[in-house]
Design a protein around this motif. Structure first.
Motif, PDB file in Angstrom:
ATOM      1  N   LEU A 307       0.831  -1.199   0.000  1.00 48.41           N
ATOM      2  CA  LEU A 307       0.000   0.000   0.000  1.00 48.41           C
ATOM      3  C   LEU A 307       0.870   1.255   0.000  1.00 48.41           C
ATOM      4  CD1 LEU A 307      -2.769   1.361   0.165  1.00 48.41           C
ATOM      5  CD2 LEU A 307      -2.625   1.174   2.667  1.00 48.41           C
ATOM      6  N   LEU A 308       1.995   1.211   0.691  1.00 45.96           N
ATOM      7  CA  LEU A 308       2.884   2.376   0.746  1.00 45.96           C
ATOM      8  C   LEU A 308       3.424   2.711  -0.642  1.00 45.96           C
ATOM      9  CD1 LEU A 308       5.383   3.228   3.541  1.00 45.96           C
ATOM     10  CD2 LEU A 308       6.120   3.428   1.177  1.00 45.96           C
ATOM     11  N   VAL A 309       3.896   1.710  -1.368  1.00 44.33           N
ATOM     12  CA  VAL A 309       4.409   1.956  -2.719  1.00 44.33           C
ATOM     13  C   VAL A 309       3.292   2.470  -3.622  1.00 44.33           C
ATOM     14  CG1 VAL A 309       5.458   0.918  -4.760  1.00 44.33           C
ATOM     15  CG2 VAL A 309       6.248   0.253  -2.484  1.00 44.33           C
ATOM     16  N   ARG A 310       2.157   1.825  -3.568  1.00 44.04           N
ATOM     17  CA  ARG A 310       1.012   2.242  -4.406  1.00 44.04           C
ATOM     18  C   ARG A 310       0.628   3.692  -4.114  1.00 44.04           C
ATOM     19  NH1 ARG A 310      -2.300   3.865  -7.433  1.00 44.04           N
ATOM     20  NH2 ARG A 310      -4.410   3.120  -7.794  1.00 44.04           N
ATOM     21  N   THR A 311       0.554   4.037  -2.847  1.00 44.65           N
ATOM     22  CA  THR A 311       0.148   5.386  -2.450  1.00 44.65           C
ATOM     23  C   THR A 311       1.167   6.423  -2.895  1.00 44.65           C
ATOM     24  OG1 THR A 311      -1.037   4.497  -0.526  1.00 44.65           O
ATOM     25  CG2 THR A 311      -0.445   6.844  -0.474  1.00 44.65           C
ATOM     26  N   CYS A 312       2.431   6.157  -2.627  1.00 44.69           N
ATOM     27  CA  CYS A 312       3.474   7.118  -2.983  1.00 44.69           C
ATOM     28  C   CYS A 312       3.500   7.389  -4.482  1.00 44.69           C
ATOM     29  CB  CYS A 312       4.832   6.610  -2.521  1.00 44.69           C
ATOM     30  SG  CYS A 312       5.130   6.790  -0.754  1.00 44.69           S
ATOM     31  N   HIS A 313       3.547   6.345  -5.285  1.00 43.36           N
ATOM     32  CA  HIS A 313       3.706   6.535  -6.720  1.00 43.36           C
ATOM     33  C   HIS A 313       2.453   7.141  -7.361  1.00 43.36           C
ATOM     34  CE1 HIS A 313       7.337   3.594  -7.069  1.00 43.36           C
ATOM     35  NE2 HIS A 313       7.534   4.613  -6.255  1.00 43.36           N
ATOM     36  N   LYS A 314       1.303   6.880  -6.785  1.00 51.08           N
ATOM     37  CA  LYS A 314       0.075   7.532  -7.241  1.00 51.08           C
ATOM     38  C   LYS A 314       0.172   9.044  -7.106  1.00 51.08           C
ATOM     39  CE  LYS A 314      -4.828   7.852  -5.889  1.00 51.08           C
ATOM     40  NZ  LYS A 314      -5.833   7.347  -4.912  1.00 51.08           N
ATOM     41  N   ARG A 315       0.917   9.504  -6.066  1.00 54.25           N
ATOM     42  CA  ARG A 315       1.013  10.930  -5.779  1.00 54.25           C
ATOM     43  C   ARG A 315       2.366  11.532  -6.155  1.00 54.25           C
ATOM     44  NH1 ARG A 315      -4.267  12.053  -5.613  1.00 54.25           N
ATOM     45  NH2 ARG A 315      -5.369  10.856  -4.010  1.00 54.25           N
ATOM     46  N   GLY A 316       3.190  10.782  -6.878  1.00 57.43           N
ATOM     47  CA  GLY A 316       4.473  11.304  -7.333  1.00 57.43           C
ATOM     48  C   GLY A 316       5.532  11.383  -6.257  1.00 57.43           C
ATOM     49  N   ALA A 351      13.040  -3.926  -4.142  1.00 59.92           N
ATOM     50  CA  ALA A 351      13.245  -3.409  -5.495  1.00 59.92           C
ATOM     51  C   ALA A 351      12.194  -3.969  -6.449  1.00 59.92           C
ATOM     52  CB  ALA A 351      14.654  -3.741  -5.982  1.00 59.92           C
ATOM     53  N   GLY A 352      11.882  -5.248  -6.300  1.00 57.05           N
ATOM     54  CA  GLY A 352      10.879  -5.871  -7.150  1.00 57.05           C
ATOM     55  C   GLY A 352       9.479  -5.348  -6.911  1.00 57.05           C
ATOM     56  N   ASP A 353       9.214  -4.897  -5.690  1.00 56.92           N
ATOM     57  CA  ASP A 353       7.893  -4.371  -5.347  1.00 56.92           C
ATOM     58  C   ASP A 353       7.690  -2.929  -5.806  1.00 56.92           C
ATOM     59  OD1 ASP A 353       7.105  -6.732  -4.199  1.00 56.92           O
ATOM     60  OD2 ASP A 353       7.392  -6.081  -2.128  1.00 56.92           O
ATOM     61  N   GLY A 354       8.764  -2.281  -6.243  1.00 57.58           N
ATOM     62  CA  GLY A 354       8.623  -0.917  -6.738  1.00 57.58           C
ATOM     63  C   GLY A 354       9.195   0.166  -5.853  1.00 57.58           C
ATOM     64  N   ASP A 385       7.484   5.732 -12.033  1.00 54.42           N
ATOM     65  CA  ASP A 385       6.586   5.378 -13.132  1.00 54.42           C
ATOM     66  C   ASP A 385       5.879   4.046 -12.893  1.00 54.42           C
ATOM     67  OD1 ASP A 385       9.039   4.068 -13.323  1.00 54.42           O
ATOM     68  OD2 ASP A 385       8.941   3.908 -15.513  1.00 54.42           O
ATOM     69  N   ARG A 386       6.308   3.280 -11.883  1.00 56.43           N
ATOM     70  CA  ARG A 386       5.622   2.023 -11.552  1.00 56.43           C
ATOM     71  C   ARG A 386       4.488   2.335 -10.594  1.00 56.43           C
ATOM     72  NH1 ARG A 386       8.572  -3.154  -9.573  1.00 56.43           N
ATOM     73  NH2 ARG A 386       6.410  -3.863  -9.831  1.00 56.43           N
ATOM     74  N   LEU A 387       3.292   2.477 -11.113  1.00 59.82           N
ATOM     75  CA  LEU A 387       2.168   2.955 -10.312  1.00 59.82           C
ATOM     76  C   LEU A 387       1.557   1.872  -9.421  1.00 59.82           C
ATOM     77  CD1 LEU A 387       0.395   5.300 -12.869  1.00 59.82           C
ATOM     78  CD2 LEU A 387       2.099   5.853 -11.124  1.00 59.82           C
ATOM     79  N   ARG A 388       1.892   0.620  -9.658  1.00 62.68           N
ATOM     80  CA  ARG A 388       1.374  -0.510  -8.868  1.00 62.68           C
ATOM     81  C   ARG A 388      -0.155  -0.474  -8.770  1.00 62.68           C
ATOM     82  NH1 ARG A 388       4.316  -3.926  -5.942  1.00 62.68           N
ATOM     83  NH2 ARG A 388       2.464  -5.142  -6.457  1.00 62.68           N
ATOM     84  N   GLU A 389      -0.788  -0.234  -9.916  1.00 62.15           N
ATOM     85  CA  GLU A 389      -2.244  -0.216  -9.933  1.00 62.15           C
ATOM     86  C   GLU A 389      -2.846  -1.598  -9.707  1.00 62.15           C
ATOM     87  OE1 GLU A 389      -2.929   1.700 -13.664  1.00 62.15           O
ATOM     88  OE2 GLU A 389      -2.916   3.713 -12.772  1.00 62.15           O
ATOM     89  N   ASP A 390      -1.980  -2.623  -9.707  1.00 56.72           N
ATOM     90  CA  ASP A 390      -2.434  -3.970  -9.395  1.00 56.72           C
ATOM     91  C   ASP A 390      -2.688  -4.164  -7.904  1.00 56.72           C
ATOM     92  OD1 ASP A 390       0.503  -3.600  -9.365  1.00 56.72           O
ATOM     93  OD2 ASP A 390       0.531  -5.638  -8.558  1.00 56.72           O
ATOM     94  N   VAL A 391      -2.205  -3.251  -7.083  1.00 53.70           N
ATOM     95  CA  VAL A 391      -2.313  -3.377  -5.633  1.00 53.70           C
ATOM     96  C   VAL A 391      -3.658  -2.841  -5.164  1.00 53.70           C
ATOM     97  CG1 VAL A 391      -1.416  -2.556  -3.420  1.00 53.70           C
ATOM     98  CG2 VAL A 391       0.161  -3.292  -5.221  1.00 53.70           C
TER      99      VAL A 391
END
Length: 519
Positions: A307-316, A351-354, A385-391
Motif C-alpha cells: 500500500l505504501l508503494v502504491r500510495t506514494c507513486h500515485k502521488r508522485g 526493489a521488485g515491489d517498486g 513510473d511504476r504505479l502498482r495499480e495492481d495493488v
C-alpha cells in the motif's frame, strides 16, 4: 552560550557548545516553542483518546472525513535536488566516526539520526549538531582512542537527511518560559538554523500517528521558511510510516506536506511495535509469534508495504524501503555470508515491489543494496513510473495480524528479555544503535521486545513449546538466567526493562522513563 529571553539551558557546557547554543539559535527555538508546543501537546492528548477508544473495542479504518483527499487528483512537489535518486540510504547516529563513515560510504543519502539510533544524552544532542555543521563545512575529522584517524573523502557525498526526535519526547535541558522544550523542535530548529544556507534542509519525520501531526510539521516548516526568507518547499521531509494509525492515513499525510514532501518510508520495526502496542489488550486476534519470525512477507506486513508503494507513486512521491536488521562481520565469514544473503533477499523483494530505494545500517551493505537497485533501475533514478495499480489493500488486510504464522516460544521470550536489557544498558550509557547477536538493535527493536513480553504476560499466553504460562515470575527468572551469562552490572537496565515490560500500566515509549534516568 547564548542568553535568549525566556530560555534556560540546564545541561553542562561542553567544548564548542557555544557555537550551537547561540542567542540567535535559542531565540529561534523559543519562537518555535511558543508558536507550536501547545498544538503538539493537544495532538499527544488525542493519541491518548484514541488509545482509550481502542481499549474499549474500537478499530482502525480509512477516515470517512478525508475521503475527498483520497479521491481528488493531486501530486506532491517534484523530487528536490539531491533526492531524485535514493536507491541506497545509510542510517546511523551523528557521532563523529559514524558521520564520516556514512558520508564516505557511497550511499546516495545519509539519514543523520537524532532519534532511534541515538540517545538524547545532552552531549549527543549538541555534539551531533556540531558534527553535522562541521561535516557540511567539510572540516570534520576524528581520531579514535586507538589513534586511528578518520577524515572526509574527496568524492561525492550522500545527501544529508536529518531525523529529529518524535513529537512525544521533550528536551529537558532547554526550558522555554519554564517548560521543557520539544525534542522534535529542538533538533529541527538547531539543524535548520545553523545549516539552511549551507546545505539543503531535508528531514525524516518519525513516529507520527495522524495527518494532523503532519499538518503541524508543515506549519513548522512554513514558519521557518518565512522567518529566514527561504522559498516555500526549501524544506523537504520524508515521513516514516511506522505507526499503525499512520498506515490508514498515508495519502492524507502526503497531502498535508505536499509542497514539502519527499515521500514515505516503511519503518518496519516501529510499525510492528505499534501494532502490538495498539492492540495489546485485545487478545489472541492480535498476538504475534516470536519477534524474529515475523518477516516482511507475512500478510499484514506485506499489505502495509505494498500500500505504501502504491500510495506514494500515485502521488508522485518516493517510496523508501526499511531496515534489514542483519549486519555483516569482518571477522566471521559465516556470519558475514548469512547477513549478506538475508539483506540481499530483503532488498530484492523491495526493489521488485517498486520501492525507489532502501536503508542499510552498515557501510559494507551499501554495495549490496546498490547492486540490487541498479539491476532494477538501470539508467532511471527511481521507479515513480511504476504505479502498482495492481495493488488493492483493504483495512481488513492491514488488520490481519492474527493470520501471522509462527509460534510463541521460550527461546523467543528469552531473546526478547536478553536483547531488551542489553539494549537499555547501552541506551542509558549514551549509545542508541547496538550490535547484539549479529543484529542491529535500536530503540524500535527494543520496543518490540518489551511490548511483546507485556502482551504475552497480560493476555495469559502459554508458550507453544513448553506449555508454561508467561508470568512475571517467569520473566524475572529468565532475566536472572540470561543476565548471569552476560557479565557486568546490568542492574539499572534490568530494573528499567521490568518497568516497561511487566508492569500493570503500559508505558507508551520506553525512551520516556529511560530519559528520566538520564542526566
Amino acid at each position: 552560550m547564548g542568553n535568549a529571553t525566556g530560555v534556560e539551558t540546564t545541561g553542562p557546557f561542553g567544548d564548542r557548545f557555544a557555537e550551537i547554543l547561540t542567542e540567535e539559535a535559542l531565540s529561534f527555538l523559543a519562537d518555535l516553542h511558543r508558536a507550536f508546543d501547545g498544538r503538539r501537546l493537544e495532538l499527544l492528548a488525542l493519541r491518548k483518546e484514541r488509545e482509550a477508544a481502542l481499549a474499549a473495542g474500537a478499530t482502525f479504518g480509512f477516515l470517512p472525513e478525508t475521503r475527498d483527499v483520497r479521491e481528488a487528483e493531486w501530486r506532491v512537489a517534484e523530487p528536490a535536488p539531491g533526492l531524485e535518486d535514493r536507491r541506497v540510504e545509510i542510517t546511523g547516529p551523528t557521532d563523529a566516526k559514524m558521520t564520516i563513515n556514512a558520508l564516505n560510504s557511497g550511499a546516495k543519502v545519509w539519514l543523520a539520526d537524532h532519534e532511534d539510533a541515538n540517545t538524547p544524552l545532552w552531549q549527543n544532542v549538541v555534539e551531533g549538531q556540531l558534527n553535522l555543521r562541521d561535516a557540511i563545512a567539510g572540516s570534520l575529522s576524528y581520531t579514535s582512542p586507538e589513534g586511528k584517524r578518520y577524515t572526509l573523502g574527496e568524492g561525492p557525498r550522500p545527501t544529508i537527511v536529518m531525523r529529529p526526535r518524535g513529537w512525544h519526547l521533550p528536551e529537558k535541558h532547554i526550558l522555554v518560559d519554564g517548560a521543557p522544550s520539544s525534542g522534535s523542535l529542538t533538533d529541527f530548529g538547531l539543524y535548520f538554523f545553523h545549516n539552511h544556507l549551507a546545505t539543503r534542509p531535508y528531514f525524516y519525520l518519525p513516529k507520527m500517528e495522524s495527518h494532523l501531526e503532519a499538518r503541524l510539521w508543515n506549519d513548522v516548516f512554513a514558519f521557518a521558511e518565512e522567518r529566514f526568507g527561504r522559498p516555500t518547499g526549501t524544506i523537504r521531509a520524508t515521513v516514516l510510516i511506522e505507526t499503525f494509525p499512520a498506515a490508514f492515513e498515508m495519502e492524507e499525510i502526503l497531502y498535508e506536506l505536499r509542497e514539502h514532501s519527499a515521500g514515505l518510508n516503511a519503518g518496519r520495526w516501529d510499525y510492528m511495535f505499534s501494532v502490538i502496542k495498539k492492540f495489546r489488550t485485545r487478545g489472541r486476534d492480535f498476538l504475534l509469534p516470536d519477534r524474529n519470525t515475523v518477516t516482511m512477507t507475512v500478510p499484514f506486513m506485506r499489505a502495509y508495504t505494498e500500500l505504501l508503494v502504491r500510495t506514494c507513486h500515485k502521488r508522485g512521491a518516493h517510496a523508501i524501503g526499511g531496515m534489514a536488521a542483519f549486519i555483516p562481520s569482518r571477522r566471521d565469514p559465516g556470519v558475514n555470508r548469512v547477513a549478506l544473503e538475508k539483506v540481499g533477499a530483503d532488498k530484492r523483494r523491495e526493489a521488485g515491489d517498486g520501492f525507489d530505494g532502501s536503508w542499510v545500517a552498515h557501510p559494507d551493505l551499501v554495495p549490496v543494496c546498490r547492486e540490487i537497485f541498479d539491476g532494477v533501475l538501470r539508467d532511471r533514478p527511481n521507479q515513480l513510473d511504476r504505479l502498482r495499480e495492481d495493488v488493492s489493500v483493504t483495512a481488513e488486510d492491514l488488520l490481519a495480524v492474527g493470520a501471522t504464522p509462527g509460534r510463541r516460544t521460550e527461546e523467543g521470550l528469552r531473546n526478547a528479555v536478553s536483547v531488551g536489557v542489553q539494549y537499555l544498558d547501552a541506551w542509558l550509557k549514551g549509545t542508541g544503535a547496538v550490535a547484539i547477536n549479529n543484529m542491529m538493535e535500536d530503540a524500535a527493536t527494543a520496543e518490540i521486545s518489551r511490548s511483546q513480553v507485556w502482551q504475552w504476560l497480560h493476555n495469559d499466553v502459554a508458550l507453544d513449546d513448553t506449555g508454561e504460562r508467561v508470568t512475571r515470575e517467569l520473566v524475572e527468572r529468565i532475566a536472572d538466567e540470561e543476565l548471569a551469562g552476560l557479565g557486568g552490572d546490568l542492574g539499572a537496565a534490568r530494573e528499567l526493562f521490568m518497568e516497561v515490560a511487566v508492569a500493570d500500566d503500559f508505558v507508551d515509549f520506553l525512551t520516556i522513563p529511560a530519559y528520566e534516568r538520564m542526566p
